[in-house]
Write a protein that holds these residues in place. Structure first.
Motif, PDB file in Angstrom:
ATOM      1  N   TYR A 659      17.397  12.285   0.769  1.00  0.00           N
ATOM      2  CA  TYR A 659      16.078  11.833   0.350  1.00  0.00           C
ATOM      3  C   TYR A 659      16.105  11.170  -1.024  1.00  0.00           C
ATOM      4  N   GLU A 660      17.173  11.354  -1.761  1.00  0.00           N
ATOM      5  CA  GLU A 660      17.235  10.734  -3.082  1.00  0.00           C
ATOM      6  C   GLU A 660      17.525   9.239  -2.940  1.00  0.00           C
ATOM      7  N   ASP A 661      17.123   8.478  -3.946  1.00  0.00           N
ATOM      8  CA  ASP A 661      17.320   7.022  -3.968  1.00  0.00           C
ATOM      9  C   ASP A 661      18.387   6.708  -5.010  1.00  0.00           C
ATOM     10  N   LYS A 662      19.603   6.461  -4.548  1.00  0.00           N
ATOM     11  CA  LYS A 662      20.722   6.278  -5.466  1.00  0.00           C
ATOM     12  C   LYS A 662      20.774   4.875  -6.067  1.00  0.00           C
ATOM     13  N   PHE A 663      20.384   3.855  -5.305  1.00  0.00           N
ATOM     14  CA  PHE A 663      20.616   2.472  -5.727  1.00  0.00           C
ATOM     15  C   PHE A 663      19.341   1.715  -6.071  1.00  0.00           C
ATOM     16  N   GLY A 664      18.192   2.153  -5.536  1.00  0.00           N
ATOM     17  CA  GLY A 664      16.950   1.418  -5.761  1.00  0.00           C
ATOM     18  C   GLY A 664      16.572   1.269  -7.216  1.00  0.00           C
ATOM     19  N   PRO A 665      16.489   2.353  -7.969  1.00  0.00           N
ATOM     20  CA  PRO A 665      16.105   2.210  -9.390  1.00  0.00           C
ATOM     21  C   PRO A 665      17.050   1.312 -10.179  1.00  0.00           C
ATOM     22  N   ALA A 666      18.347   1.445  -9.916  1.00  0.00           N
ATOM     23  CA  ALA A 666      19.301   0.595 -10.647  1.00  0.00           C
ATOM     24  C   ALA A 666      19.107  -0.876 -10.286  1.00  0.00           C
ATOM     25  N   PHE A 667      18.853  -1.144  -9.000  1.00  0.00           N
ATOM     26  CA  PHE A 667      18.643  -2.529  -8.559  1.00  0.00           C
ATOM     27  C   PHE A 667      17.386  -3.113  -9.192  1.00  0.00           C
ATOM     28  N   ILE A 668      16.315  -2.331  -9.248  1.00  0.00           N
ATOM     29  CA  ILE A 668      15.058  -2.807  -9.818  1.00  0.00           C
ATOM     30  C   ILE A 668      15.196  -3.027 -11.325  1.00  0.00           C
ATOM     31  N   CYS A 669      15.879  -2.119 -11.993  1.00  0.00           N
ATOM     32  CA  CYS A 669      16.140  -2.321 -13.426  1.00  0.00           C
ATOM     33  C   CYS A 669      16.939  -3.597 -13.650  1.00  0.00           C
ATOM     34  N   GLY A 670      17.867  -3.886 -12.739  1.00  0.00           N
ATOM     35  CA  GLY A 670      18.629  -5.130 -12.852  1.00  0.00           C
ATOM     36  C   GLY A 670      17.750  -6.346 -12.700  1.00  0.00           C
ATOM     37  N   LEU A 671      16.782  -6.288 -11.741  1.00  0.00           N
ATOM     38  CA  LEU A 671      15.861  -7.405 -11.578  1.00  0.00           C
ATOM     39  C   LEU A 671      15.023  -7.620 -12.833  1.00  0.00           C
ATOM     40  N   LEU A 672      14.532  -6.545 -13.435  1.00  0.00           N
ATOM     41  CA  LEU A 672      13.736  -6.662 -14.667  1.00  0.00           C
ATOM     42  C   LEU A 672      14.576  -7.239 -15.808  1.00  0.00           C
ATOM     43  N   PHE A 673      15.817  -6.773 -15.856  1.00  0.00           N
ATOM     44  CA  PHE A 673      16.699  -7.295 -16.904  1.00  0.00           C
ATOM     45  C   PHE A 673      16.919  -8.796 -16.719  1.00  0.00           C
ATOM     46  N   VAL A 674      17.091  -9.231 -15.475  1.00  0.00           N
ATOM     47  CA  VAL A 674      17.273 -10.668 -15.205  1.00  0.00           C
ATOM     48  C   VAL A 674      16.023 -11.444 -15.597  1.00  0.00           C
ATOM     49  N   GLY A 675      14.838 -10.860 -15.259  1.00  0.00           N
ATOM     50  CA  GLY A 675      13.589 -11.537 -15.616  1.00  0.00           C
ATOM     51  C   GLY A 675      13.435 -11.710 -17.123  1.00  0.00           C
ATOM     52  N   VAL A 676      13.701 -10.633 -17.853  1.00  0.00           N
ATOM     53  CA  VAL A 676      13.613 -10.708 -19.319  1.00  0.00           C
ATOM     54  C   VAL A 676      14.650 -11.678 -19.867  1.00  0.00           C
ATOM     55  N   LEU A 677      15.870 -11.657 -19.313  1.00  0.00           N
ATOM     56  CA  LEU A 677      16.924 -12.550 -19.785  1.00  0.00           C
ATOM     57  C   LEU A 677      16.575 -14.010 -19.540  1.00  0.00           C
ATOM     58  N   VAL A 678      15.986 -14.317 -18.372  1.00  0.00           N
ATOM     59  CA  VAL A 678      15.568 -15.695 -18.065  1.00  0.00           C
ATOM     60  C   VAL A 678      14.516 -16.159 -19.082  1.00  0.00           C
ATOM     61  N   ASN A 679      13.567 -15.265 -19.345  1.00  0.00           N
ATOM     62  CA  ASN A 679      12.522 -15.599 -20.314  1.00  0.00           C
ATOM     63  C   ASN A 679      13.123 -15.896 -21.699  1.00  0.00           C
ATOM     64  N   PHE A 680      14.056 -15.071 -22.126  1.00  0.00           N
ATOM     65  CA  PHE A 680      14.678 -15.247 -23.435  1.00  0.00           C
ATOM     66  C   PHE A 680      15.479 -16.544 -23.484  1.00  0.00           C
ATOM     67  N   CYS A 681      16.220 -16.823 -22.455  1.00  0.00           N
ATOM     68  CA  CYS A 681      17.069 -18.023 -22.446  1.00  0.00           C
ATOM     69  C   CYS A 681      16.237 -19.306 -22.491  1.00  0.00           C
ATOM     70  N   PHE A 682      15.173 -19.330 -21.664  1.00  0.00           N
ATOM     71  CA  PHE A 682      14.341 -20.527 -21.664  1.00  0.00           C
ATOM     72  C   PHE A 682      13.690 -20.744 -23.030  1.00  0.00           C
ATOM     73  N   ARG A 683      13.226 -19.665 -23.601  1.00  0.00           N
ATOM     74  CA  ARG A 683      12.614 -19.799 -24.927  1.00  0.00           C
ATOM     75  C   ARG A 683      13.639 -20.241 -25.965  1.00  0.00           C
ATOM     76  N   PHE A 684      14.856 -19.812 -25.856  1.00  0.00           N
ATOM     77  CA  PHE A 684      15.905 -20.168 -26.818  1.00  0.00           C
ATOM     78  C   PHE A 684      16.221 -21.660 -26.756  1.00  0.00           C
ATOM     79  N   TRP A 685      16.362 -22.185 -25.529  1.00  0.00           N
ATOM     80  CA  TRP A 685      16.735 -23.592 -25.404  1.00  0.00           C
ATOM     81  C   TRP A 685      15.545 -24.520 -25.650  1.00  0.00           C
ATOM     82  N   GLN A 686      14.333 -24.034 -25.438  1.00  0.00           N
ATOM     83  CA  GLN A 686      13.173 -24.899 -25.628  1.00  0.00           C
ATOM     84  C   GLN A 686      12.796 -25.049 -27.103  1.00  0.00           C
TER      85      GLN A 686
END
Length: 696
Positions: A659-686
């Motif tokens: 019943y435990e979720d071994k991979f879901g939280p890590a995957f979602i944290c990875g998606l959030l990290f990618v979202g924040v990283l995309v935001n930072f990169c675009f702002r840096f180059w702009q």
């Protein structure tokens, strides 16, 4: 432990000279065997000694039984005198209570005396056959049956003692009520727990309970007859055993349909019963419903040819309420519909003798003990006609142990079954004596044990039954446990010894001698690992010799979250799945819902950020970042919904998980990290005005 030592430490000291001289017989065997030779004279001499021991034991048991019955009669007369005396003092009641307690202790010790000596005879016979190569087992079992000191059940005596003790305990004011009220109930809703009781503990358990609850007697004016305690039931199922699987897996709404009668085969009133299982999360209680039908109408009813309207009209004439009549009609129609549509037919009979303990008309505490439990096949599988077109087979009655049946048709359960049924208010604790009883060494808890499930799983062919109850692989584990403290039947403190030690038996050969300093070890046959065999009156060869392992408690508590799984099990059960009882609490579903709502709350926060960027952003980069976060929140939302539905399905199916979720939280944290990283990169180059800070 050696049996000789076990005998000496278990006997009642006042009766020492009347027990089997087991060590003396062992010594006789050892001294007479010279160079492995055993002559005819040796055989005759040994058999004479054995016969004297049997006469001694049988004579004492018979004499003590008569003495106990005489003392009970004296107590009965004294109690009648006390009841007629309006000025009876407390001292008279105390004296009677002490005398009854002494009688109860004597009954307990006499029952133990019988079982110890019976085991001793079986062991010394086995030892003789092994060491002399002369078999006397079957012939001597016939001698034991001729002097059946070990077959006394004391049931009639226990019923009488229960009534007398209840009068004395309540000081002449026993609880009044309709003792047959339980038999007239149509619906039963109780909290029930079940336990196994070793044969060694049956009599002691009855004697302990009767000090708190009287034996429930439906007709106190009738003399006790063993047939009065007999209960037989015919269980129905189809060829796919849908009802068996439903009851075993405890699916919501699972039903058991049976026909039950009390007493012998000549009774005319049959109870049609339906038990319906309800899950805890539904907020409903499992219930047993039943109605009566004449035996002559049973076959027609099962074929759909008999209408119960006329039967219920008679009940209406007797004053039954319209609601009760309506409920009975509904039940009769529903059971008949189930039998016809599901193609149900007889598959199993259960038989047992029941001793019930309950205050008349008061069902708050009800304890029943079922002994001599036997399951018998009633189906016609494999081109074997058992019940034929009838609703039950007619070649047996209540003649336990049903020695006329082939071994493949009968299962004699080795233990008694104790059921404790409580109707307590919310938050109210069961009586302290009940809690002490169920925690004692006398019982072994077996959650969700079912006579129907056990009978089907042990008797029906392997190719038809693929799922087994959890207790079946543990049947070869001895449940007998050593005594705990001073719990059990005790003699009153300061009481005088009973007159039983004054018996003089001319055939007594003295007490058991000391354990031999040199013992002959033969296959560990002298170890205390033997279940007392069952000996029938007619066929000594039908004896069952059960060799078990040392006592161990292996049953798990029913609240452990487990499931149907495949595990290695002994004997012919190997490779089949074992269903483990699962208790699904309502909070399990609520916990799953709370987890889902927590994930939704998280996605709402992310969506809030995304909408803020989308509505108030001033450039295309804000729209890109907002879209990225909205995509992440949508993925999280769909993932949470999928996990919620998956867990609901697993809980309803009682899956073992995970019943435990071994991979879901890590995957979602990875998606959030990618979202924040995309935001930072675009702002840096702009940001063309971005100048890195240099530190000198």
């Amino acid at each position: 432990m050696k049996f000789g030592h076990h005998l000496k430490t278990s006997l009642y000291p006042e009766w020492t000279i009347y027990y089997l001289a087991y060590d003396d017989l062992k010594r006789e065997l050892k001294t007479r065997i010279r160079n492995g030779q055993w002559s005819d004279d040796d055989e005759v001499s040994f058999l004479e000694l054995l016969e004297k021991e049997l006469e001694k034991v049988y004579g004492f048991q018979t004499s003590m039984s008569k003495d106990i019955n005489r003392r009970v009669q004296l107590c009965e007369k004294e109690i009648d005198n006390v009841l007629q005396d309006s000025e009876a003092t407390e001292d008279r009641y105390l004296a009677l209570e002490e005398e009854l307690s002494l009688i109860i202790a004597d009954v307990h010790d006499l029952a133990k005396f019988s079982r110890l000596n019976y085991s001793g005879f079986l062991k010394i016979i086995k030892k003789h056959d092994k060491q002399t190569n002369r078999e006397i087992k079957y012939t001597y079992l016939s001698r034991l049956n001729a002097k059946p000191f070990f077959k006394e059940t004391y049931d009639a005596l226990i019923v009488k003692l229960s009534r007398l003790y209840d009068i004395v305990r309540t000081r002449g004011n026993p609880v009044k009520g309709n003792s047959a009220s339980g038999g007239q109930q149509q619906n039963f809703v109780r909290n029930t727990t079940k336990y196994w009781v070793h044969p060694e503990n049956i009599t002691e358990l009855k004697l302990l309970i009767l000090k708190h609850l009287p034996v429930l007697v439906f007709n106190p004016d009738k003399q006790f007859d063993q047939a009065d305690s007999a209960i037989s039931s015919i269980y129905f199922d189809n060829d796919e055993f849908d009802l068996y699987l439903g009851r075993l897996e405890k699916t919501e709404g699972a039903e058991a349909i049976r026909l039950r009668w009390y007493g012998g085969m000549d009774v005319s009133e049959i109870f049609v019963e339906r038990k319906t299982h309800r899950e805890d999360w539904t907020g409903e209680k499992s219930v047993k419903e039943r109605f009566q039908i004449k035996e002559k109408n049973v076959n027609k009813y099962l074929r759909g040819e008999h209408d119960m309207a006329d039967d219920f009209k008679k009940l209406r004439d007797k004053g039954k309420s319209e609601k009760e009549i309506s409920d009975l009609e509904r039940l009769a129609n529903e059971v008949q519909y189930r039998v016809l549509t599901k193609k149900l037919h007889p598959v199993l009979r259960t038989f047992y003798n029941r001793t019930a303990f309950q205050l008349p008309g008061d069902a708050r505490v009800r304890i029943s003990l079922d002994t001599e439990l036997t399951m018998v096949r009633e189906d016609n599988f494999g081109d074997v006609t058992r019940c034929g077109d009838n609703w039950r087979r007619m070649d047996i009655g209540i003649d336990y142990p049903f020695s006329q049946l082939p071994d493949e048709d009968v299962e004699r359960f080795p233990y008694a079954v104790l059921e404790v049924k409580l109707q307590t208010q919310f938050g109210q604790e069961p009586p302290e004596w009940v809690q002490e009883l169920v925690r004692s060494h006398l019982v072994e808890a077996v959650p969700k044990f079912s006579k129907f499930i056990h009978g089907v799983s042990t008797l029906v062919e392997e190719n038809r039954i693929h799922l087994l109850p959890f207790w079946l692989p543990q049947m070869d584990v001895d449940i007998q446990k050593p005594p705990q403290g001073n719990y059990g039947v005790q003699r009153p403190l300061g009481a005088l010894d009973t007159p039983s030690h004054e018996h003089n038996d001319p055939m007594s050969s003295g007490s058991s001698g000391q354990e031999d300093s040199i013992t002959v070890q033969i296959d560990n046959e002298d170890e205390i690992t033997e279940e007392t065999p069952l000996i029938t009156d007619n066929d000594p060869e039908s004896s069952r010799w059960l060799w078990t392992t040392p006592p161990t408690n292996v049953l798990e508590d029913e609240t452990v979250f487990a499931s149907t799984s495949t595990r290695q099990v002994p004997n012919d059960y190997k490779g089949r799945r074992v269903a483990v009882p699962v208790r699904v609490e309502p909070k399990v579903f609520f916990a799953n819902e709370r987890t889902f709502i927590a994930w939704l709350h998280f996605t709402i926060i992310i969506n809030g950020f995304a909408l803020g960027l989308l509505n108030f952003g001033t450039d295309d980069l804000s729209n890109i970042v907002a879209g990225t976060f909205m995509f992440v929140s949508l993925v999280i939302m769909l993932y949470a919904l999928g996990m919620y539905l998956c867990r609901v399905y697993m809980i309803r199916k009682r899956s073992s998980g995970p019943y435990e979720d071994k991979f879901g939280p890590a995957f979602i944290c990875g998606l959030l990290f990618v979202g924040v990283l995309v935001n930072f990169c675009f702002r840096f180059w702009q940001n063309e005005q971005f100048i890195p800070i240099r530190i000198r």
